[in-house]
Design a protein around this motif. Structure first.
Motif: not given
Length: 277
Positions: A163-164, A203-208, A210
């Motif tokens: 997705d990213i 997109h800083q909330q995405h686990p990757y 982060e």
């Protein structure tokens, strides 16, 4: 009339400081290691033309990335003197500007996180200890350049989550060969890499993302081991990356046993106050 400049590798902020509010404008970055003299001279002429009452400027304080040595300071001072022949020019590195903006006349540990990065111990008057900076190829941990470098590497090596990766290639619709050509064949590769930090911010909330931020900021804060004798002093961070990723920086710092005393996104207003008050 005082003209104050805070110049990074990507942009330069100028303030004509006849009062604390000042009048400000923005130009491209003027790092003398990355920008040729003709380009710097052209930008300075543009600044001279754009500022009201530029002929009345008596003193210039220029704080710049790439201006940490006597040679680079002399070079920049000469270029400033040609554009502002009536002014007395003081050129210092951007690190001292960050220290004066964040600490005033108080001691502290100060870090810059912008296109590039740096750290030092400021004793309240001067930079008393600073590890040698290895620049955007070998160093700049935690900077926009470092974050962007990791994102681009993962994108080109197909290491991003699907997705990213899809969002990244939609935001930057270039082929792998076009990315490589832009990086290695065109000017200012550090700015190009740092431009991807805005994607991380979105997109800083995405686990990757982060994890990328945790790794980059962790590498930056590991540099504080060099200053362990001054660990009791407050830590101040300056620059656009600190503003975009405040919560992540505080989280990583806390996990590593550090507390961030302040974050200064734009040092220029504080530098104006420093030189006027």
């Amino acid at each position: 009339m005082i003209l104050i400049a805070d110049s990074g590798s990507t942009k330069t902020r100028w303030a004509l400081a006849h009062d604390v509010a000042g009048s400000m404008l923005t130009t491209q970055g003027l790092n003398p290691h990355l920008t040729d003299a003709d380009t710097i001279s052209r930008v300075l002429q543009d600044v001279c033309a754009a500022l009201p009452s530029s002929a009345a400027v008596e003193t210039i304080h220029f704080y710049g990335a790439g201006c940490g040595t006597a040679e680079s300071q002399c070079h920049m001072s000469q270029l400033l003197g040609r554009a502002f022949p009536a002014a007395h020019c003081w050129v210092e590195g951007d690190m001292l500007g960050a220290c004066r903006a964040a600490c005033g006349a108080n001691p502290g540990l100060v870090g810059i996180l912008g296109t590039g990065s740096n750290l030092c111990y400021f004793d309240g008057h001067r930079i008393a200890l600073q590890r040698f900076s290895t620049g955007y190829i070998l160093g700049d941990e935690g900077s926009g350049n470092h974050i962007g470098r990791q994102l681009l590497k993962d994108a080109l090596e197909d290491r991003m989550p699907h997705d990213i990766s899809l969002a990244f290639h939609q935001a930057y619709p270039l082929s792998n060969n076009e990315f490589i050509s832009r990086l290695y064949s065109q000017p200012y590769p550090n700015r190009f890499l740092a431009s991807f930090a805005s994607f991380a911010a979105q997109h800083q909330q995405h686990p990757y993302i982060e994890q990328v931020l945790n790794d980059c900021f962790g590498a930056f804060l590991e540099g504080l081991d060099f200053y362990k004798a001054y660990r009791h002093l407050p830590l101040h961070l300056v620059g656009g990356i600190t503003h975009s990723f405040q919560s992540q920086l505080r989280h990583v710092a806390q996990a590593m046993g550090y507390s961030i005393a302040s974050m200064v996104a734009d040092p220029l207003p504080s530098l104006v106050r420093y030189h006027l008050l």
